[in-house]
Design an enzyme around this catalytic site. Structure first.
Site, PDB file in Angstrom:
ATOM      1  N   GLU A  18       0.884  -1.116  -0.164  1.00  0.00           N
ATOM      2  CA  GLU A  18       0.076  -0.159  -0.085  1.00  0.00           C
ATOM      3  C   GLU A  18       0.973   1.272  -0.097  1.00  0.00           C
ATOM      4  OE1 GLU A  18      -3.528   0.239   2.697  1.00  0.00           O
ATOM      5  OE2 GLU A  18      -2.274   1.793   3.508  1.00  0.00           O
ATOM      6  N   THR A  49      -3.837   4.593  -1.076  1.00  0.00           N
ATOM      7  CA  THR A  49      -4.782   5.562  -0.104  1.00  0.00           C
ATOM      8  C   THR A  49      -5.513   6.480  -0.395  1.00  0.00           C
ATOM      9  OG1 THR A  49      -3.231   6.488   0.923  1.00  0.00           O
ATOM     10  CG2 THR A  49      -3.389   4.233   1.838  1.00  0.00           C
ATOM     11  N   HIS A  94      -8.464   3.424  -2.664  1.00  0.00           N
ATOM     12  CA  HIS A  94      -9.209   3.335  -1.679  1.00  0.00           C
ATOM     13  C   HIS A  94     -10.359   4.496  -1.879  1.00  0.00           C
ATOM     14  CE1 HIS A  94      -6.135   1.760   1.266  1.00  0.00           C
ATOM     15  NE2 HIS A  94      -6.242   1.050  -0.024  1.00  0.00           N
ATOM     16  N   GLY A 125     -13.729   5.518   6.255  1.00  0.00           N
ATOM     17  CA  GLY A 125     -12.782   6.818   6.310  1.00  0.00           C
ATOM     18  C   GLY A 125     -12.913   7.108   7.874  1.00  0.00           C
ATOM     19  N   ASP A 126     -12.111   7.654   8.367  1.00  0.00           N
ATOM     20  CA  ASP A 126     -12.012   8.193   9.944  1.00  0.00           C
ATOM     21  C   ASP A 126     -12.864   9.636   9.805  1.00  0.00           C
ATOM     22  OD1 ASP A 126     -10.996   6.150  11.510  1.00  0.00           O
ATOM     23  OD2 ASP A 126      -9.197   6.563  10.528  1.00  0.00           O
ATOM     24  N   ALA A 144     -19.311   1.868   5.641  1.00  0.00           N
ATOM     25  CA  ALA A 144     -18.934   1.228   4.465  1.00  0.00           C
ATOM     26  C   ALA A 144     -20.002   0.430   3.843  1.00  0.00           C
ATOM     27  CB  ALA A 144     -17.619   0.612   4.785  1.00  0.00           C
ATOM     28  N   HIS A 183     -12.413  -2.958  15.574  1.00  0.00           N
ATOM     29  CA  HIS A 183     -12.721  -1.406  15.218  1.00  0.00           C
ATOM     30  C   HIS A 183     -12.797  -0.583  16.654  1.00  0.00           C
ATOM     31  CE1 HIS A 183     -14.122   2.266  13.807  1.00  0.00           C
ATOM     32  NE2 HIS A 183     -13.204   2.324  13.032  1.00  0.00           N
ATOM     33  N   LYS A 199     -21.150  -6.381   5.160  1.00  0.00           N
ATOM     34  CA  LYS A 199     -20.247  -5.792   3.972  1.00  0.00           C
ATOM     35  C   LYS A 199     -19.980  -6.988   2.917  1.00  0.00           C
ATOM     36  CE  LYS A 199     -16.875  -3.747   6.593  1.00  0.00           C
ATOM     37  NZ  LYS A 199     -15.975  -2.747   6.999  1.00  0.00           N
ATOM     38  N   GLN A 210      -6.624  -4.624   9.102  1.00  0.00           N
ATOM     39  CA  GLN A 210      -6.074  -3.424   9.932  1.00  0.00           C
ATOM     40  C   GLN A 210      -4.450  -4.139  10.395  1.00  0.00           C
ATOM     41  OE1 GLN A 210      -4.538  -0.633  10.279  1.00  0.00           O
ATOM     42  NE2 GLN A 210      -6.549   0.106  11.180  1.00  0.00           N
TER      43      GLN A 210
HETATM   44  P1  FAD Z   1     -17.247   0.674   8.646  1.00  0.00           P
HETATM   45  O1  FAD Z   1     -17.282  -0.764   8.089  1.00  0.00           O
HETATM   46  O2  FAD Z   1     -18.378   1.686   8.305  1.00  0.00           O
HETATM   47  O3  FAD Z   1     -17.071   0.306  10.333  1.00  0.00           O
HETATM   48  C1  FAD Z   1     -16.983   1.583  10.984  1.00  0.00           C
HETATM   49  C2  FAD Z   1     -17.588   1.263  12.634  1.00  0.00           C
HETATM   50  O4  FAD Z   1     -18.861   1.262  12.380  1.00  0.00           O
HETATM   51  C3  FAD Z   1     -17.277  -0.143  13.035  1.00  0.00           C
HETATM   52  O5  FAD Z   1     -17.101   0.182  14.593  1.00  0.00           O
HETATM   53  C4  FAD Z   1     -18.417  -0.958  12.822  1.00  0.00           C
HETATM   54  O6  FAD Z   1     -18.725  -1.951  13.755  1.00  0.00           O
HETATM   55  C5  FAD Z   1     -19.643   0.007  12.912  1.00  0.00           C
HETATM   56  N1  FAD Z   1     -20.344  -0.275  11.566  1.00  0.00           N
HETATM   57  C6  FAD Z   1     -20.365  -0.680  10.553  1.00  0.00           C
HETATM   58  N2  FAD Z   1     -21.394  -0.951   9.798  1.00  0.00           N
HETATM   59  C7  FAD Z   1     -22.521  -0.101  10.692  1.00  0.00           C
HETATM   60  C8  FAD Z   1     -23.645  -0.093  10.363  1.00  0.00           C
HETATM   61  N3  FAD Z   1     -24.311  -0.021   9.452  1.00  0.00           N
HETATM   62  N4  FAD Z   1     -24.281   0.645  11.501  1.00  0.00           N
HETATM   63  C9  FAD Z   1     -23.852   0.836  12.722  1.00  0.00           C
HETATM   64  N5  FAD Z   1     -22.382   0.734  12.777  1.00  0.00           N
HETATM   65  C10 FAD Z   1     -21.875   0.177  11.653  1.00  0.00           C
HETATM   66  N6  FAD Z   1      -8.915   5.505   6.115  1.00  0.00           N
HETATM   67  C11 FAD Z   1      -8.966   6.354   5.284  1.00  0.00           C
HETATM   68  O7  FAD Z   1      -9.344   7.602   5.536  1.00  0.00           O
HETATM   69  N7  FAD Z   1      -8.553   6.390   4.016  1.00  0.00           N
HETATM   70  C12 FAD Z   1      -8.052   5.070   3.522  1.00  0.00           C
HETATM   71  O8  FAD Z   1      -7.236   4.858   2.452  1.00  0.00           O
HETATM   72  C13 FAD Z   1      -7.902   3.986   4.552  1.00  0.00           C
HETATM   73  N8  FAD Z   1      -7.373   2.529   4.121  1.00  0.00           N
HETATM   74  C14 FAD Z   1      -7.617   1.623   4.798  1.00  0.00           C
HETATM   75  C15 FAD Z   1      -7.035   0.485   4.519  1.00  0.00           C
HETATM   76  C16 FAD Z   1      -7.289  -0.639   5.256  1.00  0.00           C
HETATM   77  C17 FAD Z   1      -6.904  -2.039   5.088  1.00  0.00           C
HETATM   78  C18 FAD Z   1      -7.922  -0.486   6.667  1.00  0.00           C
HETATM   79  C19 FAD Z   1      -8.017  -1.479   7.596  1.00  0.00           C
HETATM   80  C20 FAD Z   1      -8.275   0.910   7.136  1.00  0.00           C
HETATM   81  C21 FAD Z   1      -8.083   1.994   6.217  1.00  0.00           C
HETATM   82  N9  FAD Z   1      -8.670   3.082   6.591  1.00  0.00           N
HETATM   83  C22 FAD Z   1      -8.448   4.015   5.701  1.00  0.00           C
HETATM   84  C23 FAD Z   1      -8.989   3.460   7.919  1.00  0.00           C
HETATM   85  C24 FAD Z   1     -10.631   3.340   8.228  1.00  0.00           C
HETATM   86  O9  FAD Z   1     -11.253   3.992   7.071  1.00  0.00           O
HETATM   87  C25 FAD Z   1     -11.106   3.693   9.448  1.00  0.00           C
HETATM   88  O10 FAD Z   1     -10.802   2.378  10.136  1.00  0.00           O
HETATM   89  C26 FAD Z   1     -12.668   3.790   9.726  1.00  0.00           C
HETATM   90  O11 FAD Z   1     -12.782   4.315  11.032  1.00  0.00           O
HETATM   91  C27 FAD Z   1     -13.516   2.632   9.308  1.00  0.00           C
HETATM   92  O12 FAD Z   1     -13.602   2.369   8.281  1.00  0.00           O
HETATM   93  P2  FAD Z   1     -14.476   0.963   7.827  1.00  0.00           P
HETATM   94  O13 FAD Z   1     -14.172   0.828   6.231  1.00  0.00           O
HETATM   95  O14 FAD Z   1     -13.766  -0.443   8.575  1.00  0.00           O
HETATM   96  O15 FAD Z   1     -15.818   1.318   8.505  1.00  0.00           O
END
Ligand code: FAD
Length: 317
Positions: A18, A49, A94, A125-126, A144, A183, A199, A210
């Site tokens: 990455e 990213t 991403h 995303g964060d 997501a 997470h 998902k 992660q």
């Molecule tokens: P989600 O799957 O939406 O999950 C986020 C939180 O919400 C979790 O606690 C989950 O349990 C909960 N959740 C999920 N779905 C729901 C729902 N429907 N209702 C209620 N709660 C829910 N960040 C960036 O900004 N840019 C990047 O390029 C990037 N690359 C990454 C690559 C990898 C391999 C990883 C592991 C992370 C990356 N991240 C990146 C970080 C990521 O965006 C963060 O960890 C973010 O906080 C969560 O993303 P997610 O897609 O897992 O979210």
């Protein structure tokens, strides 16, 4: 080629890594040097990213402090396309929910399709650094799984504008993120896994984890995913530690544990050079063990620096 086909059509662990797009104001020469230093290890795909806008407060020439929205690392789609076309290696840009409306996401996906990029990693995303919780963009996705739904719809030719009919489907392979140590926002592992399964059920083809420093956490995570019916490949993501302070910074940022044995070794280091050597050795030890367990792919978070990733790849591939 799609990541899922790459993984399904090989019987040995493949290598991928990455990269971050260059900071605004820099050209892409360093990024190309990093890629070129890793080409001999035959990377099968490269992730790029995406970084959402940040809010900055800056004093202007009139002395008034104004709020500005700044893109620190713009250009994910463009740099991804440039890499794929220059090196002939599939890229995985991403896509994040944060900071994008659904329409903007659709336009980005249309661009990717025209650029012959057919892999994406779908992420939430964060939150902004100025916010304590993630706030979706108005007209954007909150999690997501909603982005996965949107991409899965486009795979069927279903656009946001329901009046568009007889559309050509967009053929994307989709990865999503998984967290062997949970997470940081999830109340417990069960809930986090339930959302991960959502998902996958919505159309994700594979999971990338992660970073973790204790392989047992990954193996336990895979077991728990399989127990609840997640059958897609789960790619382990590892990061070679490269600075002494990462021993405290990484757990804080990523909500992960550092094994005691490893943190003791890092504590003995006198400078970052030594920490880098110890970090690379630990990552090699992790990589060998993961490969021995038959993981489909070893994915390395380079953070833009290739020398330690090259050392790992040279030793294990
Ligand atoms: P989600 O799957 O939406 O999950 C986020 C939180 O919400 C979790 O606690 C989950 O349990 C909960 N959740 C999920 N779905 C729901 C729902 N429907 N209702 C209620 N709660 C829910 N960040 C960036 O900004 N840019 C990047 O390029 C990037 N690359 C990454 C690559 C990898 C391999 C990883 C592991 C992370 C990356 N991240 C990146 C970080 C990521 O965006 C963060 O960890 C973010 O906080 C969560 O993303 P997610 O897609 O897992 O979210």
């Amino acid at each position: 080629m799609k990541v899922i086909d790459i993984i399904n059509n090989t019987d040995k662990t493949v290598f991928s890594f990455e990269l971050l797009p260059p900071l605004k104001g820099q050209d892409a020469s360093k990024l190309h040097r990093t890629i070129e230093s890793l080409l001999e290890y035959d990377p099968k795909f490269i992730n790029i990213t995406t970084h959402r806008d940040v809010v900055e407060y800056k004093e202007q020439s009139d002395g008034i402090v104004r709020r500005q929205i700044v893109k620190k690392r713009p250009g994910t789609v463009a740099i991804a396309a440039a890499i794929q076309h220059k090196y002939g290696i599939p890229v995985v840009p991403h896509m994040v929910c944060g900071g994008f409306t659904k329409e903007e996401t659709e336009y980005n996906l249309i661009d990717l399709n025209f650029l012959d990029i057919h892999n994406v990693l779908a992420l939430r995303g964060d939150g902004l650094k100025t916010e304590t919780v993630f706030k979706p963009e108005e007209g954007g996705h909150a999690n997501a799984n909603e982005l996965v739904d949107q991409i899965a719809n486009l795979r069927k030719g279903k656009y946001l504008d329901s009046e568009l009919t007889n559309n050509t489907p967009m053929d994307f392979c989709m990865g999503v993120a998984g967290y062997p140590e949970k997470h940081f926002e999830a109340p417990n592992m069960e809930t986090d896994l339930m959302y991960l399964k959502q998902k996958v059920d919505a159309g994700a083809d594979y999971i990338v984890t992660q970073m973790f420093f204790d392989n047992q956490k990954y193996y336990d995570f895979v077991d728990r995913c399989r127990e609840i019916g997640i059958t897609v490949p789960i790619i382990p993501g590892i990061k070679p530690l490269s600075l002494i302070n990462q021993i405290t910074v990484l757990p804080k940022i990523f909500s992960i544990d550092i094994p005691e044995e490893f943190s003791k070794e890092v504590a003995k280091c006198k400078d970052n050079k030594q920490a880098r050597e110890v970090g690379t050795e630990w990552a090699i030890h992790q990589a060998k063990d993961l490969i021995a367990h038959g993981v489909p792919c070893l994915h390395v978070y380079t953070y833009g620096i290739g020398d330690n990733t090259a050392q790992i790849a040279k030793t294990v591939f």
